[in-house]
Design a protein around this motif. Sequence first.
Motif, short mmCIF file in Angstrom:
data_model
loop_
_atom_site.label_atom_id
_atom_site.label_comp_id
_atom_site.label_asym_id
_atom_site.label_seq_id
_atom_site.Cartn_x
_atom_site.Cartn_y
_atom_site.Cartn_z
N LYS A 245 0.01 -3.73 0.42
CA LYS A 245 0.93 -4.58 -0.33
C LYS A 245 2.36 -4.03 -0.34
O LYS A 245 3.30 -4.74 -0.70
CB LYS A 245 0.44 -4.80 -1.76
N THR A 390 -7.66 -3.04 -1.72
CA THR A 390 -7.70 -4.12 -0.72
C THR A 390 -9.09 -4.16 -0.10
O THR A 390 -10.00 -3.45 -0.54
CB THR A 390 -6.62 -3.90 0.35
N ASN A 394 -9.18 -6.51 5.65
CA ASN A 394 -7.86 -7.09 5.42
C ASN A 394 -6.97 -6.77 6.63
O ASN A 394 -6.87 -5.62 7.04
CB ASN A 394 -7.27 -6.50 4.14
#
Length: 453
Positions: A245, A390, A394
């Motif tokens: 992120k 996560t 991903n």
Amino acid sequence: MSIKIRLTIMSFLQFFVWGAWLITIANYWFGTKNWDGTEFGAIFATMGIASLFMPTLVGIIADRWVNAERLYILLHLLYAICLIYLAKVDNPNSFFTLMLLAMCCYMPTLALSNSIAYSSLTQGNYDLIKAFPPIRVWGTVGFIAAMWITNLTGNKATEIQFYIAAAGSIFLSLYALLAIPKCPPQHLTKENAKLSEILGLEAFKLFGNYKMALFFIFSMFLGAALQLTNAYGDVFLSEFANFPKYMDSFVVERSTIIMSISQISETLFILAIPFFLKRFGIRNVMLIAMLAWVLRFGLFAYGDPSSGLWMIILSCIVYGMAFDFFNISGSLFVETSTDSKIRSSAQGLFMMMTNGFGAILGSRVSGWLIDKYFTHSYTNASDLASYLDTQADNPKFLEVIAHKKIQINDGVFDQVIQVKEWPHIWLAFAAYTLVIAIAFALLFKHKHEYKSQ
């Protein structure tokens, strides 16, 4: 050209040749060379090892036998040569040896530059407390300029940063040869002098004074704090790239620019030193610096590139107060508390305690502490993905792994991935500096008298 302008240019170049690599070397070590983290602590320890003897030794020579500016020119030329060879090294052991030689040349020039400035300003009948900070502030500007050049040219993880510093150091040597005033030895040996006087060891008698000895001890502990932020600040921000992120954030891409806010802050707080010294006195100014270190580390602990960005920025702003209010004020304290005959060697002692014993304490102990208690190792993709908040499949998580040139086979990495637990690391550092601040407030007593010239 006035003496203040000449000293200002010298100050700019003095720190330019350090700033070109000091904050970014961790990216070169871990990112480009992929060398061991424990050995990296040894690289920063070279500053401490060199500062244990070189500033004091060179200071003694400058006080007694050789002009300070001549030593200054020679050492910067040798520093440049070491950096040029350093850029070509391809193994950590040789890198350590050359870095140690480079630091043996550079670290004494920090004290020498102060001595040259104090000597020249004193000869010109300037008020040191008013005249020195505006000159020294340009050293910070030089440091910032070098950081920006290294980062914006895409060289924060390449050997070019060492060439930038070397070129600056060669230019500084030539400039000093032409523009810096002569600073001859002030302390000539008398007949029937004691052995300590013949060897130039009078400055060590300062340890016999309770107040000065206490000041030097706290200088050592604060020097350790400075090494923590120099060694790990930029790599801390860069490692937010481990989190999917944050990996595309400005903080990650331009970590050195973010860190340069610390040096920009320095320029403001250096100029504020005369006001704070006059109003609060040297003891309280140094205590403020210690409390600022607590805040510096604490804000880093809770900051992040998104909602916590303001804490990272505020931490960088606070750094200016933490660094300047002790290091610059401390240098002025040594100058105004000692005889001018031992000016260079006294400044060398201050450098020995901050960048010598302090640097070794900060770099070696922190390296061991971080590796032993705050570094996690992962071989399983799911475990690492969970820590990074996560999923293992991903796309951005896979991009992070690919960037590290690591393969995943049935959810298992083909090598160990180490992740540092930065919030706990910074909180440990904050606790360390808080203990120092409390001890200083209780033990150090000094009545400051400001005399304007």
